[in-house]
Write an enzyme that holds these catalytic residues in place. Structure first.
Site, mmCIF file in Angstrom:
data_model
loop_
_atom_site.group_PDB
_atom_site.id
_atom_site.type_symbol
_atom_site.label_atom_id
_atom_site.label_comp_id
_atom_site.label_asym_id
_atom_site.label_seq_id
_atom_site.Cartn_x
_atom_site.Cartn_y
_atom_site.Cartn_z
ATOM 1 N N ASP A 62 3.839 0.905 9.928
ATOM 2 C CA ASP A 62 4.568 0.729 11.328
ATOM 3 C C ASP A 62 5.025 2.367 11.063
ATOM 4 O O ASP A 62 5.397 2.539 12.191
ATOM 5 C CB ASP A 62 4.993 -0.147 12.073
ATOM 6 C CG ASP A 62 4.822 -1.708 11.408
ATOM 7 O OD1 ASP A 62 3.171 -1.741 11.744
ATOM 8 O OD2 ASP A 62 5.336 -2.840 10.678
ATOM 9 N N LYS A 100 0.533 5.532 11.701
ATOM 10 C CA LYS A 100 -0.555 6.850 11.290
ATOM 11 C C LYS A 100 -1.591 6.652 11.881
ATOM 12 O O LYS A 100 -2.654 7.810 12.432
ATOM 13 C CB LYS A 100 -0.782 5.742 9.824
ATOM 14 C CG LYS A 100 -0.034 5.731 8.461
ATOM 15 C CD LYS A 100 -0.065 4.563 7.554
ATOM 16 C CE LYS A 100 0.317 3.244 7.756
ATOM 17 N NZ LYS A 100 0.965 2.262 8.033
ATOM 18 N N GLY A 125 -2.418 -2.922 11.045
ATOM 19 C CA GLY A 125 -2.540 -3.802 12.337
ATOM 20 C C GLY A 125 -2.575 -1.954 13.065
ATOM 21 O O GLY A 125 -1.034 -0.960 12.934
ATOM 22 N N HIS A 126 -3.453 -0.946 13.496
ATOM 23 C CA HIS A 126 -3.261 -0.272 13.964
ATOM 24 C C HIS A 126 -3.921 -0.024 15.809
ATOM 25 O O HIS A 126 -4.270 0.017 15.453
ATOM 26 C CB HIS A 126 -4.011 1.259 13.354
ATOM 27 C CG HIS A 126 -4.938 0.604 12.355
ATOM 28 N ND1 HIS A 126 -5.138 0.863 10.926
ATOM 29 C CD2 HIS A 126 -6.536 0.442 12.520
ATOM 30 C CE1 HIS A 126 -6.390 0.047 10.564
ATOM 31 N NE2 HIS A 126 -6.940 0.180 11.311
ATOM 32 N N GLN A 169 -0.390 -0.239 5.759
ATOM 33 C CA GLN A 169 1.922 -0.372 5.057
ATOM 34 C C GLN A 169 1.898 0.989 4.789
ATOM 35 O O GLN A 169 1.958 2.009 4.971
ATOM 36 C CB GLN A 169 0.948 -1.361 3.793
ATOM 37 C CG GLN A 169 0.932 -3.014 4.652
ATOM 38 C CD GLN A 169 -0.799 -2.947 4.207
ATOM 39 O OE1 GLN A 169 -1.646 -2.716 3.357
ATOM 40 N NE2 GLN A 169 -1.096 -3.482 4.808
HETATM 41 P P1 IMP Z 1 0.715 -9.473 2.893
HETATM 42 O O1 IMP Z 1 0.445 -8.406 2.988
HETATM 43 O O2 IMP Z 1 0.641 -10.492 4.739
HETATM 44 O O3 IMP Z 1 0.951 -10.174 1.844
HETATM 45 O O4 IMP Z 1 2.784 -8.905 3.047
HETATM 46 C C1 IMP Z 1 3.294 -8.938 2.697
HETATM 47 C C2 IMP Z 1 4.258 -7.868 2.992
HETATM 48 O O5 IMP Z 1 4.303 -6.289 3.191
HETATM 49 C C3 IMP Z 1 5.259 -8.425 4.057
HETATM 50 O O6 IMP Z 1 6.384 -7.997 4.297
HETATM 51 C C4 IMP Z 1 4.673 -8.489 5.231
HETATM 52 O O7 IMP Z 1 5.384 -8.084 6.516
HETATM 53 C C5 IMP Z 1 4.546 -6.914 5.153
HETATM 54 N N1 IMP Z 1 3.179 -6.023 5.724
HETATM 55 C C6 IMP Z 1 2.286 -6.625 5.077
HETATM 56 N N2 IMP Z 1 1.301 -5.748 5.998
HETATM 57 C C7 IMP Z 1 2.080 -4.587 6.910
HETATM 58 C C8 IMP Z 1 1.529 -3.579 7.974
HETATM 59 O O8 IMP Z 1 0.624 -3.081 8.283
HETATM 60 N N3 IMP Z 1 2.934 -3.290 7.893
HETATM 61 C C9 IMP Z 1 3.883 -3.407 8.283
HETATM 62 N N4 IMP Z 1 4.422 -4.805 6.907
HETATM 63 C C10 IMP Z 1 3.420 -5.365 6.283
#
Ligand code: IMP
Length: 443
Positions: free
Chosen positions: A12, A15, A39-40, A227
């Protein structure tokens, strides 16, 4: 020429705006890891696009590739593509045949496991999109890949092997009832149809070959990390991480180009002027110690729109964390950075950064390797002069010198500490609200 974009904090960092900005000089934008957990938000001609899987470059008529390091939920993919088409765009999206597919049972198991951990401090706070279980199956050599969807016999064979295992896990280990997500016939039917659409639209590619050919033809490639560094499975705050490598090494393994190709290009770290975190895990500079800090966090959260793009969850807020950034710059070998959301810190009564950590009476400039030790770190804070709210649109137009002096000091501190130049400064959500300094594609 390649440019790799890496999130240097916890995701977040904004990017999408930079990918979108510099992606104008790319012919191909490739995602190398993650899936629809990302999410972008891309703003183009006043239109806002919220994407979780389709590479943001696809909004700007670039070829968008999902590399072999990605995990792909075809339901999300086609719903995003159909949505963009309805809005008048014609995205060209290619999928690596080696990329793994998120199946309905992966999503179910992701949620079941989070639920099972709910009463412990092991909860990760995943996005519930099935990311972890899909990468588990990849490493366990029982995954379904995009290439398998093109061959109904192979697909059936793989599903007949793996689904009974998932069913047993849901029923015998967790004591729950398995549902449609474990219906082999229904899965074969739905995913064969998806394979047919992929073939018909010529979307599945051998990613490494495809990129090699396009590079040979002179195309510029942008690798778009999703991420951020601190949720990298290897270099992040394990176990509060995602299951892939957002750091720059992932751009090579996740697409099939050599590390030398990535390394000869630019690697740009995207930094948000403060810190946000979704989900669990330590955050030494978090603003939560007293009422005043909580109010400040609320203010920044509202002003910066710090709510999850995918889940809508409010993000935790903290000051910039320099040990984290030094770690990120080293792991990915940043050649430059872009600093976002500088406008969000304008008009505050105080601006601080965590310059170092104190751990057991010692000051340290980088992060400890274990999350438990990281959780014990106290920030050594450095205070900056504050800067006023100004007309940021005018600043974006006039350029770097129009940035208030105190904010320039803040930026120069960052650049000096990380020993890299600043290529751009984000002063608002739109692409035009960016102060351009250097375009990495020109280097
Ligand atoms: P997962 O990727 O859904 O398995 O989540 C694992 C961890 O990564 C969690 O703490 C999520 O909140 C975090 N996470 C996954 N995708 C994002 C993102 O795009 N932005 C911020 N945190 C993320």
């Amino acid at each position: 020429m390649t440019v790799t974009i890496v999130g240097s904090q916890l995701g977040d960092e904004g990017k999408g705006a930079l990918v979108d900005l510099w992606g104008g000089d790319a012919d191909i934008v490739v995602r190398y890891q993650g899936g629809d957990n990302a999410g972008h938000t891309v703003v183009e001609d006043g239109e806002e696009y919220k994407l979780s899987l389709v590479p943001s470059g696809a909004v700007r008529d670039k070829v968008g590739v999902l590399g072999n390091g990605c995990v792909i939920n075809p339901r999300t993919l086609f719903s995003e593509i159909d949505d963009l088409r309805e809005r008048g765009l014609d995205p060209d999206v290619r999928l690596a045949k080696r990329a793994h597919v998120i199946m309905p049972y992966h999503r179910r198991l992701d949620n079941i496991e989070e639920e099972a951990k709910a009463d412990s401090d092991l909860t990760v706070g995943t996005t519930g999109r099935g990311i972890g279980p899909t990468y588990e199956d990849k490493a366990g050599r029982r995954g379904i890949r995009v290439g398998d969807l093109l061959d109904p016999d192979v697909l059936r064979q793989r599903l007949e092997y793996v689904v009974p295992q998932k069913k047993a896990l849901i029923e015998d280990v967790y004591g729950l009832e398995a549902g449609e997500e474990c219906d082999v016939e229904a899965l074969v039917e739905e995913y064969t149809e998806i394979g047919r659409r992929l073939r018909e639209d010529d979307m599945a590619v051998n990613c490494g070959d495809f990129l090699a050919e396009r590079r040979e033809a002179g195309d510029n490639v942008m690798f778009e990390g999703a991420q951020g560094t601190l949720i990298d499975i290897d270099h992040g705050s394990y176990p509060y991480v995602t299951s892939s490598n957002p750091t720059a090494g992932g751009a090579a393994t996740g697409t099939g180009v050599g590390p030398t190709v990535v390394g000869q290009g630019e690697v740009v770290g995207i930094v948000k002027s403060y810190l946000s975190r979704v989900g669990e895990g330590p955050m030494p500079t978090e603003l939560k110690d007293d009422e005043r800090e909580e109010e400040l966090a609320d203010f920044i959260r509202e002003k910066g729109g710090e709510f999850g793009t995918v889940t809508g969850r409010p993000r935790r807020i903290g000051w910039l964390d320099m040990p984290m950034l030094r770690h990120a710059a080293r792991v990915s070998g940043f050649t430059g950075i872009a600093v976002n959301h500088l406008d969000v810190l304008a008009g505050l009564d105080e601006v601080k950064v965590g310059h170092a950590y104190e751990l057991e009476g010692e000051e340290r400039l980088t992060m400890p390797a274990t999350t438990e030790r990281w959780g014990e770190c106290e920030p050594v804070v450095k205070e900056f002069d504050t800067w006023p709210e100004v007309d940021w649109a005018a600043v974006a137009e006039e350029g770097y010198d129009a940035i208030p002096d105190a904010a320039q000091d803040y930026l120069e501190y960052l650049s000096d500490e990380l020993d890299v130049p600043i290529y751009a400064v984000g002063v608002g959500p739109g692409r035009e609200q960016t102060v351009h300094i250097e375009n990495p594609f020109d280097n």
